[in-house]
Enzyme design. Sequence first.
Site, PDB file in Angstrom:
ATOM      1  N   ASN A   1       0.846  -1.198   0.000  1.00 21.25           N
ATOM      2  CA  ASN A   1       0.000   0.000   0.000  1.00 21.25           C
ATOM      3  C   ASN A   1       0.880   1.246   0.000  1.00 21.25           C
ATOM      4  O   ASN A   1       1.959   1.287   0.603  1.00 21.25           O
ATOM      5  CB  ASN A   1      -1.016   0.011   1.140  1.00 21.25           C
ATOM      6  CG  ASN A   1      -0.465  -0.283   2.513  1.00 21.25           C
ATOM      7  OD1 ASN A   1       0.578  -0.917   2.656  1.00 21.25           O
ATOM      8  ND2 ASN A   1      -1.155   0.182   3.533  1.00 21.25           N
ATOM      9  N   ILE A   2       0.403   2.249  -0.747  1.00 25.96           N
ATOM     10  CA  ILE A   2       1.150   3.499  -0.931  1.00 25.96           C
ATOM     11  C   ILE A   2       0.196   4.638  -0.591  1.00 25.96           C
ATOM     12  O   ILE A   2      -0.757   4.899  -1.342  1.00 25.96           O
ATOM     13  CB  ILE A   2       1.667   3.625  -2.382  1.00 25.96           C
ATOM     14  CG1 ILE A   2       2.545   2.418  -2.749  1.00 25.96           C
ATOM     15  CG2 ILE A   2       2.440   4.936  -2.557  1.00 25.96           C
ATOM     16  CD1 ILE A   2       2.885   2.309  -4.230  1.00 25.96           C
ATOM     17  N   GLU A   3       0.428   5.268   0.548  1.00 25.49           N
ATOM     18  CA  GLU A   3      -0.508   6.293   1.021  1.00 25.49           C
ATOM     19  C   GLU A   3      -0.141   7.677   0.513  1.00 25.49           C
ATOM     20  O   GLU A   3       0.920   7.886  -0.088  1.00 25.49           O
ATOM     21  CB  GLU A   3      -0.566   6.244   2.560  1.00 25.49           C
ATOM     22  CG  GLU A   3      -1.070   4.879   3.031  1.00 25.49           C
ATOM     23  CD  GLU A   3      -1.328   4.782   4.518  1.00 25.49           C
ATOM     24  OE1 GLU A   3      -0.784   5.600   5.292  1.00 25.49           O
ATOM     25  OE2 GLU A   3      -2.086   3.870   4.898  1.00 25.49           O
TER      26      GLU A   3
ATOM     27  N   CYS B   1      -4.073   0.668  -2.541  1.00 22.96           N
ATOM     28  CA  CYS B   1      -3.939  -0.557  -1.752  1.00 22.96           C
ATOM     29  C   CYS B   1      -2.868  -1.476  -2.349  1.00 22.96           C
ATOM     30  O   CYS B   1      -2.547  -1.395  -3.543  1.00 22.96           O
ATOM     31  CB  CYS B   1      -5.252  -1.318  -1.728  1.00 22.96           C
ATOM     32  SG  CYS B   1      -6.560  -0.568  -0.748  1.00 22.96           S
TER      33      CYS B   1
ATOM     34  N   GLU C   1      -3.030  -4.620  -3.114  1.00 23.04           N
ATOM     35  CA  GLU C   1      -3.542  -5.486  -4.182  1.00 23.04           C
ATOM     36  C   GLU C   1      -3.538  -4.761  -5.527  1.00 23.04           C
ATOM     37  O   GLU C   1      -3.144  -5.302  -6.555  1.00 23.04           O
ATOM     38  CB  GLU C   1      -4.979  -5.933  -3.867  1.00 23.04           C
ATOM     39  CG  GLU C   1      -5.120  -6.724  -2.591  1.00 23.04           C
ATOM     40  CD  GLU C   1      -5.425  -5.849  -1.377  1.00 23.04           C
ATOM     41  OE1 GLU C   1      -4.810  -4.767  -1.235  1.00 23.04           O
ATOM     42  OE2 GLU C   1      -6.270  -6.257  -0.572  1.00 23.04           O
TER      43      GLU C   1
ATOM     44  N   CYS D   1     -10.289  -5.014   0.152  1.00 18.12           N
ATOM     45  CA  CYS D   1     -11.372  -4.026   0.141  1.00 18.12           C
ATOM     46  C   CYS D   1     -12.201  -4.165  -1.139  1.00 18.12           C
ATOM     47  O   CYS D   1     -11.803  -4.820  -2.103  1.00 18.12           O
ATOM     48  CB  CYS D   1     -10.814  -2.612   0.296  1.00 18.12           C
ATOM     49  SG  CYS D   1     -10.216  -1.873  -1.246  1.00 18.12           S
TER      50      CYS D   1
ATOM     51  N   CYS E   1     -10.561  -3.050  -4.497  1.00 19.16           N
ATOM     52  CA  CYS E   1      -9.580  -4.027  -5.008  1.00 19.16           C
ATOM     53  C   CYS E   1     -10.268  -5.254  -5.582  1.00 19.16           C
ATOM     54  O   CYS E   1      -9.805  -5.829  -6.581  1.00 19.16           O
ATOM     55  CB  CYS E   1      -8.599  -4.415  -3.908  1.00 19.16           C
ATOM     56  SG  CYS E   1      -7.473  -3.065  -3.505  1.00 19.16           S
TER      57      CYS E   1
HETATM   58  N1  THU Z   1      -5.325  -1.446   2.526  1.00 23.30           N
HETATM   59  C1  THU Z   1      -4.760  -2.271   1.580  1.00 23.30           C
HETATM   60  O1  THU Z   1      -3.616  -2.062   1.143  1.00 23.30           O
HETATM   61  N2  THU Z   1      -5.499  -3.322   1.141  1.00 23.30           N
HETATM   62  C2  THU Z   1      -6.760  -3.626   1.579  1.00 23.30           C
HETATM   63  O2  THU Z   1      -7.406  -4.509   1.028  1.00 23.30           O
HETATM   64  C3  THU Z   1      -7.327  -2.901   2.697  1.00 23.30           C
HETATM   65  C4  THU Z   1      -6.649  -1.620   3.036  1.00 23.30           C
HETATM   66  C5  THU Z   1      -4.531  -0.301   2.999  1.00 23.30           C
HETATM   67  C6  THU Z   1      -5.023   1.044   2.550  1.00 23.30           C
HETATM   68  C7  THU Z   1      -4.460   1.955   3.628  1.00 23.30           C
HETATM   69  O3  THU Z   1      -3.138   2.340   3.268  1.00 23.30           O
HETATM   70  C8  THU Z   1      -4.405   1.078   4.868  1.00 23.30           C
HETATM   71  O4  THU Z   1      -4.537  -0.254   4.415  1.00 23.30           O
HETATM   72  C9  THU Z   1      -5.480   1.369   5.887  1.00 23.30           C
HETATM   73  O5  THU Z   1      -6.735   1.301   5.321  1.00 23.30           O
END
Ligand code: THU
Length: 137
Positions: A45-47, A56, A58, A89, A92
Amino acid sequence: MVEAQIERLIAEAYAAKEKAYIPYSGFAVGAALLGKSGKIYRGCNIENAAYSPTNCAERTAVFKAVSEGELEFVGIAIAGDGDDYLSPCGVCRQVLREFAEPESFEVIMAGKNCDYRKMTLAQLLPVSFSKSDLEMD
Ligand code: THU
């Protein structure tokens, strides 16, 4: 996927998690996507400071694969730091649907203090919307 493939994919997902860019949530996620070519694509995940552009793990894996020309996939493993398994989620699931055969594509959800959970994309996203729904004749 056979057990050895699943274990390998889970290990790749945990390795991918180490690269997570998570200054806001602190919640690291890793994914490993197995292409029909046999190649594994890692994603984390890259915020983002504006929050909603966050990608996310995935989707990072899917976009890396597609950008390299791989369009067909066997399955994906997803790993986080939680004790329980990590479930993908809704966004994804829809992105995976674009490139997966829902009845056969396997989603492996891993957790630290639990066995993994395996479901097909069809189970996770029933009655899905896909490119065939756009055919208007
Ligand atoms: N996140 C994912 O990378 N994949 C998911 O299926 C659920 C959520 C990440 C997004 C965000 O950076 C962090 O988890 C908190 O929601």
